[in-house]
Design a protein around this motif. Structure first.
Motif, short mmCIF file in Angstrom:
data_model
loop_
_atom_site.label_atom_id
_atom_site.label_comp_id
_atom_site.label_asym_id
_atom_site.label_seq_id
_atom_site.Cartn_x
_atom_site.Cartn_y
_atom_site.Cartn_z
N ASP A 29 63.44 56.00 46.57
CA ASP A 29 62.35 55.14 46.07
C ASP A 29 62.12 55.36 44.58
OD1 ASP A 29 61.68 53.88 48.56
OD2 ASP A 29 60.90 55.82 49.20
N GLY A 30 63.00 56.12 43.97
CA GLY A 30 62.89 56.33 42.53
C GLY A 30 63.35 57.72 42.13
N ILE A 31 63.80 57.85 40.89
CA ILE A 31 64.14 59.16 40.31
C ILE A 31 62.93 59.62 39.52
CG2 ILE A 31 65.74 60.42 38.84
CD1 ILE A 31 67.73 58.11 39.24
N ILE A 32 62.48 60.83 39.79
CA ILE A 32 61.24 61.31 39.15
C ILE A 32 61.51 62.53 38.28
CG2 ILE A 32 59.76 60.37 40.96
CD1 ILE A 32 59.52 63.22 42.10
N ASP A 33 60.71 62.67 37.26
CA ASP A 33 60.70 63.88 36.44
C ASP A 33 60.22 65.03 37.34
OD1 ASP A 33 59.89 65.98 34.67
OD2 ASP A 33 59.60 64.53 33.06
N PRO A 34 60.96 66.15 37.43
CA PRO A 34 60.51 67.26 38.29
C PRO A 34 59.06 67.66 38.03
CG PRO A 34 62.73 67.67 37.52
CD PRO A 34 62.26 66.43 36.81
N ARG A 35 58.61 67.54 36.78
CA ARG A 35 57.24 67.92 36.44
C ARG A 35 56.20 67.02 37.10
NH1 ARG A 35 58.53 67.94 30.08
NH2 ARG A 35 59.59 66.06 30.82
N ASP A 36 56.62 65.83 37.53
CA ASP A 36 55.70 64.89 38.17
C ASP A 36 55.70 65.00 39.69
OD1 ASP A 36 55.02 63.83 35.69
OD2 ASP A 36 56.59 62.29 35.76
N ALA A 78 53.98 73.33 35.96
CA ALA A 78 55.02 72.38 36.40
C ALA A 78 56.17 72.35 35.41
CB ALA A 78 54.43 70.99 36.56
N GLU A 79 55.92 72.69 34.17
CA GLU A 79 56.96 72.70 33.13
C GLU A 79 58.14 73.58 33.53
OE1 GLU A 79 58.23 71.14 29.45
OE2 GLU A 79 56.36 70.73 30.54
N ASP A 80 57.85 74.63 34.30
CA ASP A 80 58.92 75.55 34.72
C ASP A 80 59.96 74.86 35.59
OD1 ASP A 80 57.38 77.43 33.45
OD2 ASP A 80 56.70 78.44 35.27
N PHE A 100 62.28 60.58 47.08
CA PHE A 100 62.50 60.60 45.65
C PHE A 100 63.58 61.62 45.31
CE2 PHE A 100 58.19 59.07 46.22
CZ PHE A 100 58.19 57.94 45.40
N THR A 101 64.25 61.41 44.19
CA THR A 101 65.26 62.36 43.75
C THR A 101 64.93 62.86 42.35
OG1 THR A 101 66.65 60.59 42.84
CG2 THR A 101 67.09 61.27 45.09
N TRP A 102 65.43 64.04 42.05
CA TRP A 102 65.39 64.56 40.70
C TRP A 102 66.63 64.06 39.97
CZ3 TRP A 102 63.66 70.44 41.15
CH2 TRP A 102 62.31 70.47 41.53
N PRO A 103 66.59 64.02 38.63
CA PRO A 103 67.68 63.40 37.88
C PRO A 103 69.05 64.04 38.08
CG PRO A 103 65.75 63.69 36.49
CD PRO A 103 65.47 64.43 37.76
N ASN A 104 69.07 65.32 38.44
CA ASN A 104 70.32 66.05 38.61
C ASN A 104 70.91 65.90 40.00
OD1 ASN A 104 67.82 67.64 39.21
ND2 ASN A 104 69.32 68.94 40.23
N ALA A 105 70.22 65.23 40.91
CA ALA A 105 70.61 65.20 42.33
C ALA A 105 71.94 64.47 42.52
CB ALA A 105 69.52 64.52 43.15
#
Length: 532
Positions: A497-504, A281-283, A431-436
């Motif tokens: 519903d929230g911004i999530i870390d892509p790794r999660d 997932a780190e990728d 959910f969104t990623w931080p860059n969205a």
């Protein structure tokens, strides 16, 4: 199933740059989340503790099963407004006595837990989630009621909170309320309309009108405990079903109530065994370019979130800017639609429509991975029927009845937001990623359109057109649209519903799929008229 391969070079300069940019955004978000965690600040937190009370998140932690996850929803509600980040309430999904529940907890360190317009929106969104997914609702209440200066935005729409409680009960979805302090005026109807009510001895105060209001309305000199204390409600009014000796005992009683619900999920269970993805997932941190106009292969994302990195692609040679196919995630079958090159053409729209119909026929939930700039425009595409084809796809999304999940990985512009199941199309979770980023169109395009229109208007009137004013207008518009398209702005207004870390992403989707299967999973039996 076909096992996906990966061509990602994690040592490449571009990947490393993308990763650093994503980590920087995550650091910025950590600072914003810290504001919600801080509640009303050290002064009010300390005052609350000196009263021998637990904080909102501590109450949630103690009611949850030990070491079980808690998926917090809308933690950045009210971001960018005059109200406290988090909107004075903590809401999420957690497991209590083995039962997935929707849990809400007032934060009394923020203006006494008073509800503001964003508290209301957050609460209503939580109720929608509970109803759609058959999640029992646990309310941990300590609130001074409505934030009076903003009552005009709360009072009338706020009645829906009580309507929702009664509809949950009518649908056989249990509602459990524990009152840890004040629940006054309209807030008194929350326990009043709940299936189970727990109050805390010498702490709970539940009344429609407190002593000052009673004095003004009737002239009666009333005393708190006689008017609305836990002992009175337990012995005389009957509003309290259980009276706890303290807060910890109240949380124990909640768990006791939930353990006796005899609760069963209506959806099918996941596979008993499943494999983890083959790729780390780190990728995911380095997959999305910092410039969202540059496309990336969503199969690389899919390979890092689905079971065993196995994915059976549907129509791989047709409409290839949209990837569709079948997979499993934490043992649950899913259909996936993912943007590959941003723009949606006619073929992609037809492909999506057929795929959505097939998913409904197979009673399979759908996951939308958004990175779209919208439907293609231009003479060639208008003549080929892009409006018909885009409408067909949006029709299919709107009338699909299987649960939808949406993750915005990058861009979400124009009607592509609708076709890929944006907020207006009621995905069970989004959910969104931080860059969205999301807007009607990109900032430069929007400013350019306004410039063209203004220039044409000046020509039509025979007036000169100021290039200097045009440049200033374009800069102002671009700055405004850019700020309003960023993830924190959108999340603050509950467009996700929230911004999530892509790794999660895999973990979050797994929790959501588990919650979704609390309700029956059944596809649509018919769709609207498709304009062919």
């Amino acid at each position: 199933m076909t096992t996906l391969k990966s061509t990602v070079d994690t040592a490449a300069d571009e990947h490393l740059a993308n990763r650093e940019a994503m980590l920087a955004k995550l650091t910025e978000l950590d600072a914003e989340h810290a504001k919600a965690l801080a509640g009303g600040g050290p002064k009010y937190v300390e005052r609350h503790r000196k009263r021998g009370k637990l904080l909102a998140r501590e109450r949630i932690e103690l009611v949850l099963d030990q070491d079980s996850p808690f998926l917090e929803l809308s933690p950045l509600a009210a971001w960018g407004t005059d109200y406290q980040v988090g909107a004075s309430i903590v809401i999420g999904i957690g497991v209590v006595e083995g039962v997935e529940c929707l849990i809400s907890a007032s934060d009394p360190t923020v203006r006494g837990g008073a509800s503001n317009p964003w508290t209301l929106r957050k609460t209503l969104r939580a109720n929608d989630i509970a109803i759609a997914n058959r999640l029992p609702v646990i309310s941990l209440v300590e609130s001074g009621g409505a934030d009076l200066p903003s009552q005009s935005e709360i009072f009338i729409p706020g009645g829906r909170v009580f309507r929702d409680l009664t509809r949950l009960s009518a649908a056989g979805i249990p509602t459990v309320t524990a009152v840890f302090g004040n629940a006054t005026a309209g807030g008194a109807y929350v326990p009043g309309m709940s299936d189970y009510v727990i109050m805390v001895k010498e702490r709970s105060k539940v009344f429609l009108g407190g002593p000052p209001l009673v004095k003004m309305a009737t002239g009666e000199e009333a005393e708190d405990e006689a008017l609305g204390g836990a002992d009175m409600h337990g012995r005389q009014s009957g509003l309290a079903d259980y009276v706890a000796v303290d807060e910890v005992d109240a949380l124990r009683l909640i768990r006791q109530v939930v353990s006796r619900l005899n609760w069963r999920k209506h959806g099918p269970a996941p596979a008993a065994e499943y494999a983890e993805p083959l790729f780390p997932a780190e990728d995911l941190l380095g997959l999305v370019p910092t410039d969202l106009r540059i496309p990336f292969d969503p199969r690389e994302v899919i390979a890092r979130i689905v079971d065993g990195s196995e994915f059976d692609e549907f129509k791989p040679r047709y409409g290839d800017s949209l990837v569709t196919g079948w997979a499993r995630l934490h043992g649950y079958p899913i259909g996936i639609l993912a943007n590959a090159r941003g723009v949606l053409f006619g073929q992609e729209s037809q492909k999506a429509t057929q795929f959505i119909q097939l998913a409904n026929r197979a009673d399979t939930p759908l996951l939308f991975l958004q990175n779209t700039t919208g439907y293609m425009v231009g003479t060639q595409y208008e003549q080929s029927g892009i409006i018909k084809h885009g409408s067909m796809m949006i029709n299919a999304v709107a009338n699909s009845r299987v649960p939808h999940l949406t993750v915005v990985m990058g861009a979400s512009y124009g009607a592509g937001n609708y076709g890929m199941c944006g907020r207006a199309y009621d995905p069970r979770f989004l959910f969104t990623w931080p860059n969205a980023k999301s807007a009607v169109m990109g900032p430069a395009q929007l400013a350019g359109v306004l410039s063209i229109v203004a220039r044409q208007a000046a020509v039509a009137k025979g007036q000169p057109y100021s290039e200097e004013n045009d440049a200033a207008m374009r800069q102002m518009v671009e700055t405004q649209i850019e700020a309003q398209s960023l993830a924190p702005f959108l999340s603050g207004r509950l467009y996700d519903d929230g911004i999530i870390d892509p790794r999660d992403t895999r973990t979050v989707l797994g929790l959501c799929l588990s919650a979704i299967h609390g309700a029956e999973v059944k596809g649509a039996e018919g769709f609207g008229v498709f304009r062919m």
